[in-house]
Design a protein around this motif. Structure first.
Motif: not given
Length: 90
Positions: A65-72
């Motif tokens: 998930l962090h790869k496709y939706f990185p931290p804001r």
């Protein structure tokens, strides 16, 4: 080809790999095409349900998930760089 200085570059690349365009993705998520563009350009936030739906669609494990939706903050940094570059070119 992934352009790394765009918000959600990894997601865009994976969608392209799967032949998924923005129109289809908007319909799949039940949002307007304008809303989809805003999400991909980091002008509005994804909600968690949308993120999970996309992860299922691109067959990505939840651990990615962090790869496709990185931290804001990472997305905002890229967006800020884009805006500064546009201002210099104007």
């Amino acid at each position: 080809m992934i352009v790394k200085n765009r918000p959600f570059a990894a997601l865009r690349g994976k969608l392209t790999e799967y032949g998924i365009d923005q129109q289809y993705l908007a319909e799949y998520l039940g949002i307007s095409p304008r809303c989809m563009v805003a999400r991909l350009n980091a002008e509005s936030q994804w909600d968690l349900d949308e993120m999970w739906m996309i992860m299922d669609l691109i067959e990505a494990p939840e651990t990615m998930l962090h790869k496709y939706f990185p931290p804001r903050q990472d997305v905002h940094r890229i967006r800020k760089q884009q805006l500064q570059k546009m201002a210099k070119e104007a």
